[in-house]
Design an enzyme around this catalytic site. Structure first.
Site, PDB file in Angstrom:
ATOM      1  N   LYS A 168      -3.208  34.122 -26.715  1.00 42.67           N
ATOM      2  CA  LYS A 168      -2.755  35.101 -27.722  1.00 42.67           C
ATOM      3  C   LYS A 168      -2.236  34.380 -28.976  1.00 42.67           C
ATOM      4  CE  LYS A 168       0.378  36.880 -24.990  1.00 42.67           C
ATOM      5  NZ  LYS A 168       0.211  35.983 -23.823  1.00 42.67           N
ATOM      6  N   ARG A 198       5.296  44.509 -24.232  1.00 44.94           N
ATOM      7  CA  ARG A 198       5.170  43.887 -22.919  1.00 44.94           C
ATOM      8  C   ARG A 198       5.316  44.907 -21.794  1.00 44.94           C
ATOM      9  NH1 ARG A 198       5.223  38.555 -24.717  1.00 44.94           N
ATOM     10  NH2 ARG A 198       5.657  37.258 -22.926  1.00 44.94           N
ATOM     11  N   ARG A 207      -0.369  22.384 -22.082  1.00 42.22           N
ATOM     12  CA  ARG A 207       0.068  22.793 -23.431  1.00 42.22           C
ATOM     13  C   ARG A 207       1.180  21.871 -23.927  1.00 42.22           C
ATOM     14  NH1 ARG A 207       1.797  28.859 -24.765  1.00 42.22           N
ATOM     15  NH2 ARG A 207       3.174  28.584 -22.988  1.00 42.22           N
ATOM     16  N   ARG A 257       6.961  23.132 -23.310  1.00 44.58           N
ATOM     17  CA  ARG A 257       7.903  24.263 -23.264  1.00 44.58           C
ATOM     18  C   ARG A 257       8.619  24.288 -21.933  1.00 44.58           C
ATOM     19  NH1 ARG A 257       5.069  29.712 -25.476  1.00 44.58           N
ATOM     20  NH2 ARG A 257       6.093  30.555 -23.622  1.00 44.58           N
ATOM     21  N   ARG A 292       6.165  34.427 -14.585  1.00 42.50           N
ATOM     22  CA  ARG A 292       5.785  35.140 -15.820  1.00 42.50           C
ATOM     23  C   ARG A 292       4.535  35.981 -15.583  1.00 42.50           C
ATOM     24  NH1 ARG A 292       5.266  29.985 -19.213  1.00 42.50           N
ATOM     25  NH2 ARG A 292       4.318  31.252 -20.821  1.00 42.50           N
TER      26      ARG A 292
HETATM   27  P1  AP5 Z   1      -1.520  29.970 -26.159  1.00 39.99           P
HETATM   28  O1  AP5 Z   1      -2.287  30.448 -27.339  1.00 39.99           O
HETATM   29  O2  AP5 Z   1      -0.248  29.229 -26.400  1.00 39.99           O
HETATM   30  O3  AP5 Z   1      -1.340  31.170 -25.097  1.00 39.99           O
HETATM   31  P2  AP5 Z   1      -0.428  32.458 -25.146  1.00 39.99           P
HETATM   32  O4  AP5 Z   1      -1.240  33.585 -24.600  1.00 39.99           O
HETATM   33  O5  AP5 Z   1       0.174  32.653 -26.509  1.00 39.99           O
HETATM   34  O6  AP5 Z   1       0.646  32.036 -24.058  1.00 39.99           O
HETATM   35  P3  AP5 Z   1       2.237  32.077 -24.021  1.00 39.99           P
HETATM   36  O7  AP5 Z   1       2.630  31.279 -22.803  1.00 39.99           O
HETATM   37  O8  AP5 Z   1       2.847  31.641 -25.337  1.00 39.99           O
HETATM   38  O9  AP5 Z   1       2.491  33.580 -23.807  1.00 39.99           O
HETATM   39  P4  AP5 Z   1       3.685  34.196 -23.157  1.00 39.99           P
HETATM   40  O10 AP5 Z   1       3.367  35.621 -23.423  1.00 39.99           O
HETATM   41  O11 AP5 Z   1       3.973  33.834 -21.759  1.00 39.99           O
HETATM   42  O12 AP5 Z   1       4.948  33.558 -23.938  1.00 39.99           O
HETATM   43  P5  AP5 Z   1       5.737  34.035 -25.239  1.00 39.99           P
HETATM   44  O13 AP5 Z   1       5.973  32.849 -26.072  1.00 39.99           O
HETATM   45  O14 AP5 Z   1       5.119  35.243 -25.852  1.00 39.99           O
HETATM   46  O15 AP5 Z   1      -2.516  29.041 -25.298  1.00 39.99           O
HETATM   47  C1  AP5 Z   1      -2.060  28.367 -24.154  1.00 39.99           C
HETATM   48  C2  AP5 Z   1      -2.645  26.957 -24.117  1.00 39.99           C
HETATM   49  O16 AP5 Z   1      -4.066  27.023 -23.949  1.00 39.99           O
HETATM   50  C3  AP5 Z   1      -2.431  26.143 -25.404  1.00 39.99           C
HETATM   51  O17 AP5 Z   1      -2.253  24.798 -25.045  1.00 39.99           O
HETATM   52  C4  AP5 Z   1      -3.752  26.321 -26.188  1.00 39.99           C
HETATM   53  O18 AP5 Z   1      -4.042  25.202 -27.005  1.00 39.99           O
HETATM   54  C5  AP5 Z   1      -4.761  26.453 -25.061  1.00 39.99           C
HETATM   55  N1  AP5 Z   1      -5.858  27.380 -25.342  1.00 39.99           N
HETATM   56  C6  AP5 Z   1      -5.786  28.551 -26.030  1.00 39.99           C
HETATM   57  N2  AP5 Z   1      -6.991  29.161 -26.051  1.00 39.99           N
HETATM   58  C7  AP5 Z   1      -7.836  28.360 -25.337  1.00 39.99           C
HETATM   59  C8  AP5 Z   1      -9.222  28.457 -24.990  1.00 39.99           C
HETATM   60  N3  AP5 Z   1      -9.978  29.508 -25.363  1.00 39.99           N
HETATM   61  N4  AP5 Z   1      -9.768  27.467 -24.236  1.00 39.99           N
HETATM   62  C9  AP5 Z   1      -9.010  26.412 -23.829  1.00 39.99           C
HETATM   63  N5  AP5 Z   1      -7.691  26.248 -24.146  1.00 39.99           N
HETATM   64  C10 AP5 Z   1      -7.112  27.223 -24.882  1.00 39.99           C
HETATM   65  O19 AP5 Z   1       7.126  34.539 -24.566  1.00 39.99           O
HETATM   66  C11 AP5 Z   1       8.055  33.618 -24.021  1.00 39.99           C
HETATM   67  C12 AP5 Z   1       9.206  34.379 -23.354  1.00 39.99           C
HETATM   68  O20 AP5 Z   1       9.903  35.194 -24.328  1.00 39.99           O
HETATM   69  C13 AP5 Z   1       8.770  35.363 -22.268  1.00 39.99           C
HETATM   70  O21 AP5 Z   1       8.627  34.705 -21.027  1.00 39.99           O
HETATM   71  C14 AP5 Z   1       9.906  36.400 -22.279  1.00 39.99           C
HETATM   72  O22 AP5 Z   1      11.008  35.938 -21.553  1.00 39.99           O
HETATM   73  C15 AP5 Z   1      10.287  36.459 -23.757  1.00 39.99           C
HETATM   74  N6  AP5 Z   1       9.575  37.529 -24.469  1.00 39.99           N
HETATM   75  C16 AP5 Z   1       8.570  37.387 -25.391  1.00 39.99           C
HETATM   76  N7  AP5 Z   1       8.160  38.588 -25.842  1.00 39.99           N
HETATM   77  C17 AP5 Z   1       8.915  39.511 -25.205  1.00 39.99           C
HETATM   78  C18 AP5 Z   1       8.953  40.933 -25.226  1.00 39.99           C
HETATM   79  N8  AP5 Z   1       8.123  41.654 -26.015  1.00 39.99           N
HETATM   80  N9  AP5 Z   1       9.841  41.570 -24.437  1.00 39.99           N
HETATM   81  C19 AP5 Z   1      10.690  40.885 -23.644  1.00 39.99           C
HETATM   82  N10 AP5 Z   1      10.704  39.530 -23.555  1.00 39.99           N
HETATM   83  C20 AP5 Z   1       9.820  38.844 -24.336  1.00 39.99           C
END
Ligand code: AP5
Length: 209
Positions: free
Chosen positions: A16, A88, A122, A155, A166
């Site tokens: 994402k 979410r 990552r 991270r 998660r």
């Molecule tokens: P990446 O693009 O970083 O993936 P992502 O889907 O953004 O994954 P996240 O782990 O950041 O999502 P998340 O939803 O768990 O965490 P968030 O930060 O939102 O890609 C991942 C890796 O793969 C990278 O190394 C990239 O280079 C690689 N990659 C990407 N595409 C690829 C491809 N096609 N092929 C190969 N490699 C690829 O949230 C963190 C925390 O915040 C949550 O756990 C929660 O506690 C809190 N939080 C966030 N939003 C909310 C909300 N709305 N409500 C409540 N709590 C929240």
């Protein structure tokens, strides 16, 4: 006409954040990541950050009220956005609807093994926040940011235990009602997110037309 008010849905590691950066630049709209906003609050040791940190460390959702207030400020006046990590759960989707009209919801689909593979490799620049992957998207020099030339970090929630939590707590239990919500509004598009970064990007662009 190309959609400009977009939400990205999908499990952790589905890409994402990676795609949000590209899509936002292509559309000329802000990329709003609740994860990035929360990590910045934690780093700055704000009241919100202190409250959010214990949920994030456990791989749980931060309470809706805290996240909703934070997101409202960024979205209210924006003519367009790529929203990454919100909504979410169904409650958050309903809250978002009171602030704006979502034109497209892209759901990134990917298997568990690939999630773990991607997140374990990552690495993030602690200064500019650029996201790399040691396997699929490595920096030019080993574990050093191409732009800032400082050491990349992992991270703290990218450990195998927290990744599984998660996936279960934030995604598997919550996603179906959100998909239904956007399906009924005819804005949901499914994206196969298992391909390489360029092919997923092209699929996402097509889904916004
Ligand atoms: P990446 O693009 O970083 O993936 P992502 O889907 O953004 O994954 P996240 O782990 O950041 O999502 P998340 O939803 O768990 O965490 P968030 O930060 O939102 O890609 C991942 C890796 O793969 C990278 O190394 C990239 O280079 C690689 N990659 C990407 N595409 C690829 C491809 N096609 N092929 C190969 N490699 C690829 O949230 C963190 C925390 O915040 C949550 O756990 C929660 O506690 C809190 N939080 C966030 N939003 C909310 C909300 N709305 N409500 C409540 N709590 C929240």
């Amino acid at each position: 006409m190309t959609a400009r008010r977009i939400v990205l849905l999908g499990p952790p590691g589905s890409g994402k954040g990676t795609q949000a950066v590209r899509l936002a630049a292509w559309l000329g709209v802000p990329h709003i990541s609740t994860g990035d906003l929360l990590r910045s609050e934690v780093q700055n040791r704000t009241e919100l950050g202190l409250q959010a940190q214990r949920f994030m460390d456990r791989g749980e959702l931060v309470p809706d009220a805290l996240v909703a207030e934070m997101i409202r400020k960024h979205i209210e006046r924006a003519p367009g956005f790529v929203l990454d990590g919100f909504p979410r759960n169904l409650r958050q989707a309903e809250i978002l609807e009171t602030v704006t009209v979502v034109e497209r919801a892209l759901h990134f689909q990917i298997g568990r093994n690939e999630i773990v593979r991607r997140l374990s490799a990552r690495r993030v620049c602690p200064q500019c926040g650029h996201v790399y992957n040691l396997i699929s998207n490595p920096p030019q020099r080993d574990s050093v940011c191409d732009e800032c030339h400082i050491a990349l970090v992992q991270r703290s929630d990218d450990t195998p235990e927290v990744i599984q939590r998660r996936i279960e707590v934030q995604y598997a239990r919550e996603i179906e009602p959100i998909l239904d919500f956007y399906r009924k509004r005819n804005v949901l598009r499914e994206i196969d997110a298992s391909g390489d970064i360029d092919s997923v990007y092209r699929a996402a662009q097509r889904a916004l037309e």
